[in-house]
Design a protein around this motif. Sequence first.
Motif, short mmCIF file in Angstrom:
data_model
loop_
_atom_site.label_atom_id
_atom_site.label_comp_id
_atom_site.label_asym_id
_atom_site.label_seq_id
_atom_site.Cartn_x
_atom_site.Cartn_y
_atom_site.Cartn_z
N ASP A 1 0.70 -1.15 -0.10
CA ASP A 1 -0.14 0.06 -0.17
C ASP A 1 0.85 1.13 0.01
O ASP A 1 0.51 2.41 -0.81
CB ASP A 1 -0.76 0.16 1.13
N LEU A 2 1.86 1.31 0.90
CA LEU A 2 2.90 2.50 0.80
C LEU A 2 3.36 2.58 -0.60
O LEU A 2 3.49 3.81 -0.89
CB LEU A 2 3.80 2.34 1.93
N LEU A 3 3.79 1.55 -1.54
CA LEU A 3 4.51 1.61 -2.43
C LEU A 3 3.41 2.03 -3.50
O LEU A 3 3.86 3.18 -4.18
CB LEU A 3 5.10 0.20 -2.91
N GLU A 4 2.35 1.64 -3.53
CA GLU A 4 1.27 2.31 -4.49
C GLU A 4 0.94 3.79 -4.11
O GLU A 4 0.95 4.30 -4.97
CB GLU A 4 0.10 1.35 -4.35
N ALA A 5 1.07 4.00 -2.92
CA ALA A 5 0.88 5.44 -2.58
C ALA A 5 1.99 6.28 -3.06
O ALA A 5 1.60 7.42 -3.47
CB ALA A 5 0.51 5.64 -1.19
N GLU A 6 3.20 5.78 -2.87
CA GLU A 6 4.22 6.62 -3.40
C GLU A 6 4.28 6.62 -4.92
O GLU A 6 4.68 7.61 -5.28
CB GLU A 6 5.71 5.89 -2.96
N ARG A 7 3.95 5.46 -5.62
CA ARG A 7 3.94 5.60 -7.06
C ARG A 7 2.82 6.68 -7.41
O ARG A 7 3.13 7.20 -8.40
CB ARG A 7 3.36 4.41 -7.68
N GLU A 8 1.73 6.62 -6.81
CA GLU A 8 0.73 7.76 -7.00
C GLU A 8 1.39 9.36 -6.87
O GLU A 8 1.12 10.15 -7.65
CB GLU A 8 -0.63 7.72 -6.18
N LYS A 9 1.85 9.47 -5.65
CA LYS A 9 2.66 10.60 -5.40
C LYS A 9 3.59 10.94 -6.45
O LYS A 9 3.74 12.19 -6.97
CB LYS A 9 3.35 10.74 -4.02
N PHE A 10 4.39 10.13 -6.90
CA PHE A 10 5.54 10.33 -8.06
C PHE A 10 4.56 10.53 -9.30
O PHE A 10 5.10 11.59 -10.09
CB PHE A 10 6.11 9.00 -8.15
N GLY A 11 3.53 9.92 -9.53
CA GLY A 11 2.74 10.32 -10.73
C GLY A 11 2.43 11.91 -10.90
O GLY A 11 2.14 12.15 -11.98
N ILE A 12 2.08 12.65 -9.61
CA ILE A 12 1.53 13.73 -9.68
C ILE A 12 2.43 14.67 -9.49
O ILE A 12 2.46 15.94 -9.36
CB ILE A 12 0.42 13.81 -8.79
N GLY A 13 3.95 14.35 -9.31
CA GLY A 13 4.96 14.99 -9.20
C GLY A 13 5.62 15.36 -7.59
O GLY A 13 6.16 16.35 -7.38
N GLU A 14 4.61 14.79 -6.75
CA GLU A 14 5.02 15.26 -5.27
C GLU A 14 6.03 14.21 -4.66
O GLU A 14 6.17 14.40 -3.53
CB GLU A 14 3.74 15.14 -4.52
N SER A 15 6.68 13.40 -5.30
CA SER A 15 7.67 12.33 -4.71
C SER A 15 8.77 12.35 -5.82
O SER A 15 8.24 12.82 -6.93
CB SER A 15 7.01 11.11 -4.47
N ASP A 16 9.85 11.74 -5.22
CA ASP A 16 10.91 11.42 -6.55
C ASP A 16 11.10 9.85 -6.65
O ASP A 16 10.72 9.27 -5.81
CB ASP A 16 12.16 12.10 -6.18
N LEU A 17 11.91 9.54 -7.64
CA LEU A 17 12.15 8.25 -7.80
C LEU A 17 12.68 7.54 -6.66
O LEU A 17 12.62 6.04 -6.58
CB LEU A 17 12.92 7.99 -9.06
N LEU A 18 13.75 8.23 -6.02
CA LEU A 18 14.49 7.48 -4.87
C LEU A 18 13.43 6.83 -3.83
O LEU A 18 13.64 5.90 -3.33
CB LEU A 18 15.20 8.52 -4.21
N LEU A 19 12.22 7.59 -3.34
CA LEU A 19 11.26 7.29 -2.75
C LEU A 19 10.65 5.99 -3.02
O LEU A 19 10.25 5.04 -2.25
CB LEU A 19 10.41 8.46 -2.20
#
Length: 160
Positions: free
Chosen positions: A88-106
């Motif tokens: 679930d954390l991975l999927e949430a981080e992917r969504e955040k990355f998709g909208i630009g609020e996270s980076d690939l490292l996270l």
Amino acid sequence: GGSQEPQEWSGATIDQDYKMAISASMPALLRKERGKLNLTQLKLLENRLAQKDTERKVANKLRQFANEWNNLEDQLRRQRELVSNYYDLLEAEREKFGIGESDLLLVNLRLQQWVDSRQKEVALEAKLYKARCYTFWSAGFSPFYPQLRISDPVLELESD
């Protein structure tokens, strides 16, 4: 050749110097046989005690394997919850990355956490199946066909 008159007892002696003696004896063989009987009874008792000891060791082994099986089931249930949470954390981080609020490292960090937890889950599953097999074997059943009895258990008892 006349008849003799009965002798009278006078104290501890008999007239005319007769001697009296009593001897008692027990055959040596009877004592030996009683000794053999006692030895045989002791050996039977020793065998019964050894059998009870072996039965107790087998029962303790069975309990040990059953407890390990139960503990591993609990650990595996918790690990599966952990894997699900990491996913679930991975999927949430992917969504955040998709909208630009996270980076690939996270995203990679969350992925690595999920992979590590999944590896632990697989290792626990293997331990659980091993514990299941040991439990069935120690109870005298085939782990793959529980309805079949095993005539010669493979598990050896540890000498305590």
